[in-house]
Design a protein around this motif. Structure first.
Motif, PDB file in Angstrom:
ATOM      1  N   GLU A 238      38.464  16.395  41.538  1.00  0.00           N
ATOM      2  CA  GLU A 238      39.477  16.347  42.800  1.00  0.00           C
ATOM      3  C   GLU A 238      40.814  15.640  42.035  1.00  0.00           C
ATOM      4  O   GLU A 238      41.873  15.769  42.639  1.00  0.00           O
ATOM      5  N   ARG A 239      40.720  14.732  41.279  1.00  0.00           N
ATOM      6  CA  ARG A 239      41.903  13.679  40.544  1.00  0.00           C
ATOM      7  C   ARG A 239      43.029  14.972  40.104  1.00  0.00           C
ATOM      8  O   ARG A 239      44.033  14.483  40.057  1.00  0.00           O
ATOM      9  N   TYR A 240      42.683  16.063  39.662  1.00  0.00           N
ATOM     10  CA  TYR A 240      43.708  17.030  38.971  1.00  0.00           C
ATOM     11  C   TYR A 240      44.088  18.052  40.059  1.00  0.00           C
ATOM     12  O   TYR A 240      44.490  19.143  39.310  1.00  0.00           O
ATOM     13  N   GLN A 241      43.880  18.026  41.239  1.00  0.00           N
ATOM     14  CA  GLN A 241      44.210  19.100  42.084  1.00  0.00           C
ATOM     15  C   GLN A 241      45.470  19.478  42.050  1.00  0.00           C
ATOM     16  O   GLN A 241      45.970  20.311  42.804  1.00  0.00           O
TER      17      GLN A 241
ATOM     18  N   TRP B 131      39.513  26.115  39.482  1.00  0.00           N
ATOM     19  CA  TRP B 131      39.251  25.006  38.342  1.00  0.00           C
ATOM     20  C   TRP B 131      38.958  23.722  38.870  1.00  0.00           C
ATOM     21  O   TRP B 131      38.831  22.682  38.078  1.00  0.00           O
ATOM     22  N   GLN B 132      38.633  23.463  40.024  1.00  0.00           N
ATOM     23  CA  GLN B 132      38.554  22.239  40.584  1.00  0.00           C
ATOM     24  C   GLN B 132      37.295  21.829  40.735  1.00  0.00           C
ATOM     25  O   GLN B 132      37.070  20.517  40.981  1.00  0.00           O
ATOM     26  N   ASP B 133      36.179  22.684  40.787  1.00  0.00           N
ATOM     27  CA  ASP B 133      34.691  22.033  40.462  1.00  0.00           C
ATOM     28  C   ASP B 133      34.095  23.046  39.756  1.00  0.00           C
ATOM     29  O   ASP B 133      34.432  24.177  39.322  1.00  0.00           O
ATOM     30  N   GLY B 134      32.671  22.567  39.376  1.00  0.00           N
ATOM     31  CA  GLY B 134      32.080  23.642  38.360  1.00  0.00           C
ATOM     32  C   GLY B 134      30.407  23.079  38.479  1.00  0.00           C
ATOM     33  O   GLY B 134      29.873  22.252  39.212  1.00  0.00           O
ATOM     34  N   VAL B 135      29.835  23.853  37.623  1.00  0.00           N
ATOM     35  CA  VAL B 135      28.246  23.361  37.391  1.00  0.00           C
ATOM     36  C   VAL B 135      28.271  22.960  35.955  1.00  0.00           C
ATOM     37  O   VAL B 135      29.101  23.316  34.947  1.00  0.00           O
ATOM     38  N   VAL B 136      27.112  22.326  35.675  1.00  0.00           N
ATOM     39  CA  VAL B 136      26.927  21.666  34.416  1.00  0.00           C
ATOM     40  C   VAL B 136      25.311  21.963  34.091  1.00  0.00           C
ATOM     41  O   VAL B 136      24.473  21.964  34.768  1.00  0.00           O
ATOM     42  N   ALA B 137      25.220  22.009  32.718  1.00  0.00           N
ATOM     43  CA  ALA B 137      23.919  21.933  32.341  1.00  0.00           C
ATOM     44  C   ALA B 137      23.828  21.969  30.551  1.00  0.00           C
ATOM     45  O   ALA B 137      25.024  22.585  30.083  1.00  0.00           O
TER      46      ALA B 137
END
Length: 824
Positions: free
Chosen positions: A55-58, A65-71
């Protein structure tokens, strides 16, 4: 846990294209998938283990590009028609700037991501990096299935979005609208120093796409042109305070992100925007290479410029970036041919310096003092302005005041020191590069009092006593409200002298200030004790790289005395003399000859081992580190002139600065040669010192390959008698006000009882000039010009002004001599 992926299938001809948005928020136009339920054309093989928000870079990130998934590993299959596709993956950089990801399309093709290596920061990041990286590749689909494999390496995969686009084949033709857009793309993408705005192109691509959302060709070029436009926006934003607020990234981070945005375009040599992207990436990498000294950036810049030079071999600016010199002689002021050679060369040098500094004040400085390189770097540019400050150059002083006041009133400071905690090199620069010289040029006591918070913070927040009761900084990472004592930060270092610089200038103006004197003296005494130690094999008399006062450990837990291992290499011992200068300076104000010991020990060490090599940490190696440092030779020269100790004059004859050698042997040849070199370096590649300087602490004029910065210390020394490097401590015998543009001066003698200066003004008229006397003891004096008495006066305070008329185009010897001291 649910993860939305939006998947919308669009068609190009008969071939669909896909837009996947990973994360909990759906972006418009993108299709949705979660971890357990998928559309028919998408299936997780190795699903994500979590999600994340940025959110800081909106302020600059696109919605997908504002959120995503991680693994640690991700894998999925997409069902799509057979054909050739371009895959674009958008990933957050995570906890490593040079990524260790491995990516594969279809089975058994897992390979390193092979993105441009970006320098990892010296300190491990505590939060995810801001950057979005774009990976692209091509793949043939033959069984209607595309498998995508992502492996995180040393860090997890943080996936933001994915595009899967059909690749246009030779048998497919463009529509008339697409052909028109291609012509516009090619026109906008041609190499140019000052390319026109991309906004008209983007408007046309967007409107075409809105009429036909299934147009994959237009979608691809619209997205890539948007990345190029964003990269150019970052280049324009640079280090201005507004850009930091808007983008939440530093100037370095902006340029790194810009380079990442351009990489997928440059991977396609036939791309219509290729040249424009290559030129911008080359400059991003060039300036990052200079700022961060990152070899891969320097190498990439050289390759990009070489490629463009093949197409545009006569382009002057491109050749400058590639390292060629183009002399651009400005119209020099009238130089009197009968003037001494040193005066002629100095007049030319001051002309070049004025021209450069005046450009930055008039063309690049904002009303709040900023010059576009971020405050922390803008203030460093002041280090070569000192000669003009001490000549009373009104425009240079205007620029100084704007910057000093801008910093003081900005949100980078809180109560007189850095608002945000950082290592001393970065937290101290706002004050240490502005407030001290303001103390020198201003008589406003409120300006001088800007030094006082530093003393208060040292006494109440930053310092502690070691087991012997001596006072030290408890850390090298601090702000106006906090101290970071996490190892290895919990050590005092010589670089902390930069924080104390403002107090040295304050004491210079107010020698009666017992509190400030005691603060400086208390800190100095402990370091003299450390110099006498031989712990960990340290040569006696040498200051260690660091000291942990909590338990009295020289260089903390490190196995030797010279490698601090404190993230930044400048904390390792390298012969720098910031702390030696602090000790020598305070010795002028207290009765403690022990304070001379470290600088004298260093000079003696160099004298003994000047022609020898040795293992790291040995006396010979230590001497070699001093010899490499111009700042050491400057301070050693200052010691020689103030102590009048001739023991090492043969050493100074070999290594001393041109000014010191002049003071010892009376010849000006060395001065003239050094000034001629300065003038040569200042007369080529004007653009690289002005509009093509992006980082303001790197103004590339002082060396042929632009690696160095402008260094005007010799001019300051000749004009004031102060040898010390970059104004670290004030040793000026004299400064000037009201000087003309043709004024030149050479301090020939400076003691507590007398001053002699050679003057020559190249202006064709007599000039009212003011001299300020700083080092003479109080008493009754006479001022003579060429042995003719002009004034008899009483000197009551340091910095006292004395006005006189300087004759036109005539060599004048100005002499001030003590007639009688003031009786106590």
């Amino acid at each position: 846990m649910l993860f939305f992926i939006s998947s919308q299938m669009l068609t190009y001809g008969q071939t669909p294209f896909y837009q996947y948005d990973f994360g909990s928020e759906k972006a418009e136009g993108y299709t949705s998938i979660d971890a357990t339920q998928s559309p028919a054309n998408f299936r997780w093989i190795k699903p994500p283990t979590g999600d994340f928000q940025m959110e800081r870079y909106q302020g600059w990130r696109f919605p997908h590009w504002q959120d995503g998934v991680v693994a640690p590993n991700l894998q999925w299959e997409s069902t799509l028609p057979n054909g050739t596709y371009e895959v674009q993956l958008f990933l957050n950089a995570g906890m490593e700037m040079t990524s260790t990801w491995r990516i594969g399309l279809q089975k058994d093709t897992l390979q390193p991501a092979n993105l441009h290596p970006v320098r990892n920061g010296p300190e491990s990041p505590r939060v995810m990096n801001a950057h979005v990286k774009i990976w692209r590749g091509q793949v043939a689909v033959k069984d209607q299935r595309l498998s995508i494999y992502l492996t995180g390496g040393q860090d997890s995969i943080r996936l933001l979005a994915c595009h899967i686009l059909p690749v246009l084949t030779k048998s497919q033709s463009l529509t008339n609208q697409q052909q028109w857009l291609l012509g516009m793309l090619s026109e906008y993408g041609t190499f140019s120093h000052k390319p026109v705005s991309l906004l008209p192109l983007l408007d046309n691509l967007k409107s075409t796409l809105e009429k036909d959302p299934s147009d994959a060709w237009t979608f691809k070029y619209y997205r890539e042109a948007t990345w190029l436009h964003l990269a150019e926006t970052f280049k324009t934003a640079r280090g201005w305070q507004w850009s930091k607020s808007r983008y939440q990234m530093s100037m370095i981070q902006l340029f790194q992100q810009g380079q990442m945005l351009l990489e997928p375009i440059i991977q396609q040599p036939d791309h219509p925007l290729y040249e424009r992207a290559l030129w911008l990436r080359g400059r991003f990498c060039f300036h990052l290479g200079r700022e961060y000294r990152h070899v891969p950036d320097k190498q990439q810049a050289a390759k990009d410029f070489a490629q463009l030079l093949n197409q545009y071999p006569q382009d002057t600016l491109l050749r400058m970036y590639a390292g060629e010199h183009f002399y651009q002689q400005s119209s020099l002021p009238k130089i009197a041919g009968h003037a001494p050679d040193w005066s002629q060369q100095q007049a030319i040098a001051l002309h070049h310096l004025r021209r450069l500094v005046h450009y930055w004040v008039q063309k690049r400085q904002a009303p709040n003092g900023e010059m576009g390189g971020k405050y922390g770097d803008d203030v460093e540019a002041l280090r070569f302005w000192y000669p003009l400050f001490y000549l009373g150059d009104s425009l240079a002083i205007t620029g100084l005041k704007r910057l000093a006041n801008g910093v003081w009133n900005s949100d980078v400071l809180q109560d007189g020191f850095s608002k945000h905690i950082a290592d001393v090199e970065h937290s101290s620069e706002f004050i240490s590069d502005t407030a001290p010289v303001m103390i020198a040029v201003s008589d406003d006591k409120k300006i001088h009092e800007r030094a006082l918070p530093t003393a208060r913070y040292f006494d109440q927040l930053w310092s502690e006593k070691d087991p012997d009761g001596d006072v030290f900084f408890k850390s090298s990472w601090y702000s106006s409200t906090e101290v970071d004592e996490r190892p290895p930060r919990n050590r005092d270092v010589p670089m902390n002298s930069r924080t104390m610089k403002v107090l040295r200038y304050y004491l210079w103006r107010y020698p009666e200030s017992t509190a400030i004197k005691n603060t400086l003296y208390d800190w100095s005494k402990g370091w003299v004790k450390l110099a006498k130690s031989t712990a960990k094999g340290k040569p006696k008399g040498v200051l260690p790289a660091s000291y942990r006062p909590s338990d009295g450990a020289i260089n903390g837990d490190e196995p030797n005395w010279f490698e601090a291992n404190m993230y930044w290499p400048y904390y390792d011992f390298g012969g720098d003399v910031l702390l030696l200068d602090q000790l020598f300076f305070i010795s002028q104000y207290v009765e403690d000859q022990d304070l001379h010991y470290p600088i004298e020990a260093a000079i003696q060490l160099v004298n003994q081992y000047r022609a020898q090599d040795g293992e790291p940490g040995s006396p010979a190696w230590t001497a070699a580190q001093f010899i490499k440092r111009n700042s050491f030779h400057a301070l050693a020269g200052q010691w020689r002139l103030l102590t009048n100790d001739p023991r090492y004059d043969d050493l100074f004859a070999q290594y001393g600065s041109p000014y010191l050698q002049y003071r010892l042997n009376g010849t000006t040849k060395g001065l003239e040669k050094a000034l001629a070199t300065f003038n040569e370096n200042m007369s080529y590649n004007w653009e690289m010192m002005t509009e093509e300087t992006w980082f303001t602490d790197r103004i590339y004029a002082s060396s042929p390959n632009f690696e160095g910065r402008v260094n005007a210390d010799l001019l300051k020394t000749m004009l004031t008698g102060d040898l010390n490097a970059s104004g670290t401590s004030p040793y000026m015998a004299v400064t000037w006000e009201g000087t003309s543009s043709g004024f030149t001066a050479l301090v020939e003698e400076a003691t507590k009882q007398s001053l002699q200066v050679a003057l020559f003004d190249h202006q064709p008229q007599t000039t009212p000039t003011t001299i300020r006397l700083w080092n003479l003891q109080k008493g009754k004096y006479q001022l003579t010009l060429n042995d003719e008495v002009q004034q008899v006066f009483e000197l009551k305070a340091a910095g006292q002004r004395l006005a006189f008329l300087l004759p036109q185009a005539e060599l004048v010897t100005l002499r001030v001599e003590l007639l009688s001291p003031i009786k106590k």
